[in-house]
Design a protein around this motif. Structure first.
Motif, short mmCIF file in Angstrom:
data_model
loop_
_atom_site.label_atom_id
_atom_site.label_comp_id
_atom_site.label_asym_id
_atom_site.label_seq_id
_atom_site.Cartn_x
_atom_site.Cartn_y
_atom_site.Cartn_z
N PHE A 356 1.44 6.66 1.91
CA PHE A 356 2.48 6.13 2.78
C PHE A 356 1.94 5.92 4.20
O PHE A 356 2.14 4.89 4.83
CB PHE A 356 3.68 7.09 2.79
CG PHE A 356 4.75 6.70 3.76
CD1 PHE A 356 5.64 5.69 3.45
CD2 PHE A 356 4.88 7.34 4.99
CE1 PHE A 356 6.65 5.32 4.34
CE2 PHE A 356 5.88 6.98 5.89
CZ PHE A 356 6.77 5.96 5.57
N ARG A 357 1.20 6.91 4.68
CA ARG A 357 0.74 6.82 6.08
C ARG A 357 -0.24 5.66 6.28
O ARG A 357 -0.29 5.06 7.35
CB ARG A 357 0.15 8.15 6.55
CG ARG A 357 -1.08 8.59 5.81
CD ARG A 357 -1.82 9.69 6.60
NE ARG A 357 -3.12 9.91 6.00
CZ ARG A 357 -3.51 11.09 5.51
NH1 ARG A 357 -2.70 12.14 5.57
NH2 ARG A 357 -4.71 11.21 4.98
N ASP A 358 -1.01 5.32 5.22
CA ASP A 358 -1.93 4.18 5.34
C ASP A 358 -1.16 2.86 5.47
O ASP A 358 -1.57 1.94 6.20
CB ASP A 358 -2.87 4.11 4.13
CG ASP A 358 -3.89 5.25 4.15
OD1 ASP A 358 -4.02 5.90 5.23
OD2 ASP A 358 -4.52 5.50 3.11
N ILE A 359 -0.03 2.78 4.75
CA ILE A 359 0.78 1.57 4.84
C ILE A 359 1.34 1.44 6.26
O ILE A 359 1.33 0.36 6.85
CB ILE A 359 1.93 1.60 3.81
CG1 ILE A 359 1.33 1.39 2.42
CG2 ILE A 359 2.98 0.54 4.13
CD1 ILE A 359 2.32 1.46 1.30
N ILE A 360 1.80 2.55 6.81
CA ILE A 360 2.39 2.50 8.15
C ILE A 360 1.33 2.12 9.19
O ILE A 360 1.58 1.34 10.11
CB ILE A 360 3.08 3.85 8.49
CG1 ILE A 360 4.16 4.16 7.44
CG2 ILE A 360 3.70 3.80 9.89
CD1 ILE A 360 5.18 3.04 7.20
N SER A 361 0.10 2.62 9.00
CA SER A 361 -1.00 2.22 9.92
C SER A 361 -1.28 0.72 9.80
O SER A 361 -1.53 0.05 10.81
CB SER A 361 -2.28 3.00 9.59
OG SER A 361 -2.03 4.38 9.74
N THR A 362 -1.27 0.21 8.57
CA THR A 362 -1.50 -1.23 8.36
C THR A 362 -0.39 -2.02 9.05
O THR A 362 -0.64 -3.05 9.69
CB THR A 362 -1.49 -1.54 6.84
OG1 THR A 362 -2.52 -0.76 6.23
CG2 THR A 362 -1.77 -3.01 6.58
N LEU A 363 0.82 -1.53 8.90
CA LEU A 363 1.97 -2.19 9.50
C LEU A 363 1.82 -2.26 11.02
O LEU A 363 2.07 -3.29 11.64
CB LEU A 363 3.22 -1.37 9.13
CG LEU A 363 4.53 -2.12 9.00
CD1 LEU A 363 4.39 -3.26 8.01
CD2 LEU A 363 5.63 -1.17 8.55
N LYS A 364 1.40 -1.14 11.59
CA LYS A 364 1.23 -1.10 13.05
C LYS A 364 0.26 -2.19 13.49
O LYS A 364 0.48 -2.89 14.48
CB LYS A 364 0.71 0.28 13.47
CG LYS A 364 0.46 0.39 14.99
CD LYS A 364 -0.19 1.73 15.32
CE LYS A 364 -0.72 1.73 16.75
NZ LYS A 364 0.37 1.83 17.75
N GLU A 365 -0.81 -2.36 12.72
CA GLU A 365 -1.83 -3.31 13.12
C GLU A 365 -1.42 -4.77 12.89
O GLU A 365 -1.77 -5.64 13.68
CB GLU A 365 -3.13 -3.02 12.35
CG GLU A 365 -4.30 -3.78 12.94
CD GLU A 365 -5.63 -3.43 12.26
OE1 GLU A 365 -6.56 -4.25 12.37
OE2 GLU A 365 -5.71 -2.36 11.62
N TYR A 366 -0.69 -5.04 11.80
CA TYR A 366 -0.44 -6.44 11.42
C TYR A 366 0.98 -6.95 11.63
O TYR A 366 1.23 -8.14 11.50
CB TYR A 366 -0.83 -6.66 9.95
CG TYR A 366 -2.32 -6.62 9.74
CD1 TYR A 366 -3.10 -7.76 9.94
CD2 TYR A 366 -2.96 -5.44 9.38
CE1 TYR A 366 -4.47 -7.73 9.77
CE2 TYR A 366 -4.33 -5.39 9.21
CZ TYR A 366 -5.09 -6.54 9.41
OH TYR A 366 -6.44 -6.51 9.25
N ALA A 367 1.92 -6.04 11.95
CA ALA A 367 3.33 -6.45 12.00
C ALA A 367 3.57 -7.65 12.92
O ALA A 367 4.35 -8.55 12.58
CB ALA A 367 4.20 -5.28 12.44
N PHE A 368 2.90 -7.68 14.08
CA PHE A 368 3.26 -8.69 15.07
C PHE A 368 2.14 -9.68 15.37
O PHE A 368 2.12 -10.29 16.42
CB PHE A 368 3.77 -7.99 16.34
CG PHE A 368 4.93 -7.09 16.05
CD1 PHE A 368 6.15 -7.61 15.63
CD2 PHE A 368 4.80 -5.70 16.12
CE1 PHE A 368 7.22 -6.79 15.31
CE2 PHE A 368 5.87 -4.87 15.81
CZ PHE A 368 7.09 -5.41 15.40
N LYS A 369 1.22 -9.84 14.43
CA LYS A 369 0.14 -10.82 14.64
C LYS A 369 0.66 -12.26 14.56
O LYS A 369 0.20 -13.13 15.28
CB LYS A 369 -0.98 -10.61 13.61
CG LYS A 369 -1.95 -9.50 13.98
CD LYS A 369 -3.31 -9.76 13.36
CE LYS A 369 -4.29 -8.61 13.42
NZ LYS A 369 -4.40 -7.98 14.74
N VAL A 370 1.60 -12.51 13.65
CA VAL A 370 2.06 -13.89 13.43
C VAL A 370 3.37 -14.17 14.17
O VAL A 370 3.64 -15.29 14.57
CB VAL A 370 2.27 -14.14 11.91
CG1 VAL A 370 2.78 -15.54 11.65
CG2 VAL A 370 0.95 -13.94 11.17
#
Length: 736
Positions: A356-370
């Motif tokens: 779960f924590r890896d998904i949240i880290s990924t989210l932090k990095e990619y959520a607002f790129k686009v």
């Protein structure tokens, strides 16, 4: 005899074309554009304004050319037009004469001599390729050893030099056709023929000719007229014409004269501005200050899967892909992990697990790129209280300021905040103990018979389950609740409460109470998701859900096909930001709109859509079998309210993926244009089995630009496949 060189010069002039007056009587004199077609035997002519109609005749049918006033008609207009401008074509047999008046004695002579020579040539010579000096010069430049021959490799190099984009299989096919003696190389005449075959866009030429007075170029005025009459550009056509010349005209001379050559015209038509999608609407341009419930939101289901939901790989990559595609609502399926760390996978199946924590880290990095509009994390929670608390800790620690943990102004909301107010924020959608109004004790039993779990066949989930206070506190505007009917929602529900429906439940509600569903969705968010029976991760048609105003229509982003094409099409507008404002009649809590009766709503304005499918360019090869070439057809599909669901297709064209020409018109009536999507599909016709998909492009009806447009095709996965395109003429009008 006569000199071949002379025929060439005259032919070139006649192929470029002239505007001549066609005379039928003293009172009937009309301008027609005449030109010699590439076969050197057919003369083509049409009125500048007669729409699509044109006429042709063969030089073979002409018996003689008479100069001056030699027919009754010509004698009747002798005072008006001097003899040196006049000539008459006399046809064999019973066909009438064609009386013509040129603008200058030189032009008259060119046609008189030209047609005479062509008649002579047709009588005495076999079919000779038209010489094109320009291509000959290139050939000579490239023919390094001066043997007058070029093999395929050299031809490929030459085409690169000449800046011709080409599909290698197709070029080889044409090379072989041009290589009449099968010597493996082309001589100059054969190369000219090859080049013409490769680059001929007759259909663009014809449009150009309709507006060009001299057949050579479009003046600024002519280009403006084209933009106004064909491209639906009213008053802004004059500055725009000037910009287009600056942007697309390759010839500096033409730019200086504010005119546009055929080459520049074709470049404009193939550009983004010549696209069927109105470029202004690709930008972020909608009002982003309305409540979240007023938008369609690009949403993913089982976001952690890259493949199917029984055995597939769970992967962080799947989250990255979805977010890159503009997705604003992701799903996380959480289970207790063996070492106190919650894991994400598709429960009770063989899909692999991720932390779960890896998904949240990924989210932090990619959520607002686009897009910087909010991302909703839809939590499907199967964890015990302890690991729920671990999840809460991860969310707070990893996301920090990004995570929304309290109402924006500390007030209990009466309507949801807007995407604008929530920029850069991640919202948690999950169950909550009590409401925003109350603070209760540490943990509480809360009903968990949320649609999500029961519908996903999770029988082991206890009907009562403990919720962790820490996780519950992170739920602000997206509290998952069980749906108790529209009556209850209207009288009791809070704007921050939302329900989830499986596709079958949502479809049933839409069918039984479409208008009520729309009114409910004007105030509250609602999520729909694919049936648990779709173990292959196939998708349902999102349009049915959008028709009743559902915002979070979750699809398996990993599964290519029609449904994702529609989703991509819907969200391609407004800067691909993942939020699209619903039509006004779906944002009104007192709306009476019903998708089954669009004609009942106030302000009902159906539209007529007419699409002339002209041609396609450089379609990709579908079948890898040696020497197989596509037999393409074009289908136009409309998706919208039930009355608007329809499709029409052209016939197929045998063995031509490079430049098939249809010239077929498809007509539609669209009752709810604001909701409709238009999908263009190109397929390879197959008599014995299903047609193969070649390419598609989908866009909202409201984003269509009228006029002569190119549709730049996308692959099955939604990626561009340049230079493949379809050339159309689109007409949109109000149904009166």
């Amino acid at each position: 005899g006569f000199c071949l060189q002379q025929v060439c010069c005259l032919s070139v002039l006649m192929m470029a074309g002239s505007t001549l007056r066609k005379v039928k009587s003293r009172s009937w004199k009309k301008q027609r554009h005449f030109r010699l077609l590439e076969d050197g035997l057919t003369i083509w002519y049409k009125s500048r304004w007669a729409g699509k109609g044109h006429s042709t005749f063969s030089v073979m049918d002409v018996e003689a050319v008479r100069e001056g006033h030699q027919s009754e008609v010509m004698l009747s207009i002798a005072e008006e037009f001097p003899a040196e401008l006049c000539f008459t074509l006399v046809f064999h047999g019973r066909q009438g004469n064609l009386d013509l008046v040129a603008d200058s004695p030189e032009e008259a002579q060119a046609w008189i001599q030209g047609v005479r020579k062509l008649i002579h040539k047709a009588q005495t010579m076999d079919e000779q390729e038209r010489q094109d000096q320009w291509v000959r010069d290139w050939f000579q430049k490239a023919d390094k050893n001066k043997d007058g021959k070029m093999n395929f490799k050299e031809v490929k190099k030459l085409l690169k030099m000449m800046n011709v984009e080409m599909n290698e299989d197709n070029a080889l096919h044409l090379f072989t056709m041009a290589d009449k003696c099968e010597s493996g190389s082309l001589e100059i005449e054969q190369f000219v023929h090859f080049y013409q075959m490769l680059t001929q866009r007759d259909e663009v030429w014809k449009v150009f000719q309709d507006y060009s007075g001299d057949g050579e170029r479009l003046t600024l005025e002519e280009l403006e007229t084209f933009l106004r009459l064909e491209q639906g550009e009213g008053d802004q056509s004059s500055q725009h014409a000037q910009q287009l010349i600056q942007r697309y005209e390759p010839s500096e001379t033409a730019v200086k004269e504010s005119s546009m050559s055929l080459e520049g015209f074709q470049m404009y038509l193939c550009s983004q501005e010549g696209s069927v999608f109105n470029p202004a609407l690709l930008e972020l341009q909608q009002d982003m200050n309305q409540p979240l419930s007023h938008y369609f939101i690009s949403s993913s289901h089982n976001t952690y899967l890259l493949e199917d939901q029984l055995r597939g790989q769970s992967s962080l990559e799947a989250y990255i892909q979805a977010l890159k595609r503009g997705c604003r609502c992701v799903e996380v399926d959480c289970w207790d992990g063996s070492d106190g760390e919650p894991v994400v996978y598709h429960g009770h199946t063989l899909t692999s697990k991720i932390l779960f924590r890896d998904i949240i880290s990924t989210l932090k990095e990619y959520a607002f790129k686009v897009s910087d509009f909010p991302v909703i994390v839809s939590l499907e929670n199967h964890c015990g209280v302890e690991q729920q608390t671990v999840m809460a800790t991860h969310l707070r620690q990893i996301l920090g300021e990004m995570l929304l943990t309290a109402p924006l102004d500390g007030q209990i909301p009466h309507m949801l905040p807007s995407p604008q107010e929530l920029r850069g924020k991640i919202l948690l959608k999950a169950k909550k103990i009590g409401g925003l109004e109350t603070h209760l004790d540490e943990t509480l039993t809360d009903e968990v018979s949320d649609e999500d779990e029961t519908a996903n066949g999770d029988a082991e989930s206890p009907s009562k389950s403990k919720l962790s206070r820490e996780l519950s506190d992170l739920v602000v505007y997206c509290k998952s609740v069980h749906f108790h009917g529209f009556e209850h929602a209207r009288s009791q529900a809070k704007c921050y409460e939302m329900s989830s429906f499986s596709e079958s439940k949502a479809k049933k509600l839409a069918k039984d109470a479409g208008s009520e569903f729309i009114r409910c969705n004007a105030r509250q968010l609602c999520r729909t998701y694919p049936s648990g029976l779709r173990t292959d991760s196939s998708n349902y048609n999102p349009q049915d859900m959008w028709n009743v105003g559902c915002q979070i229509v979750a699809l398996n982003f990993q599964t290519a096909g029609l449904e994702m094409d529609l989703n991509d099409g819907r969200f391609r507008q407004n800067g691909c930001c993942g939020y699209v404002l619903k039509p006004d009649f779906m944002r009104d809590a007192d709306s009476s709109f019903s998708p089954d009766r669009p004609e009942d709503r106030p302000g009902y304005k159906p539209a007529r859509l007419s699409i002339q499918v002209i041609s396609a360019q450089q379609l990709p090869k579908v079948n890898q079998k040696e020497g197989s070439i596509v037999d393409p057809l074009v289908r136009v599909e409309i998706y919208g309210v039930p009355q608007d669901q329809t499709k029409e297709e052209t016939g197929h064209i045998n063995n031509n993926g490079f430049n098939p020409v249809w010239n077929e018109t498809l007509n539609f009536i669209v009752h709810s244009p604001e909701l409709a999507l238009v999908r263009f599909v190109v397929e390879d016709h197959d008599k014995t089995s299903r047609n193969d998909f070649i390419g598609q492009f989908t866009l909202p009806f409201t984003c269509i630009q009228p006029g002569y447009r190119h549709i730049h095709l996308l692959s099955k996965d939604g990626t561009a496949i340049p230079p493949s395109s379809v050339f159309v003429n689109v007409n949109v009008s109000e149904l009166t």
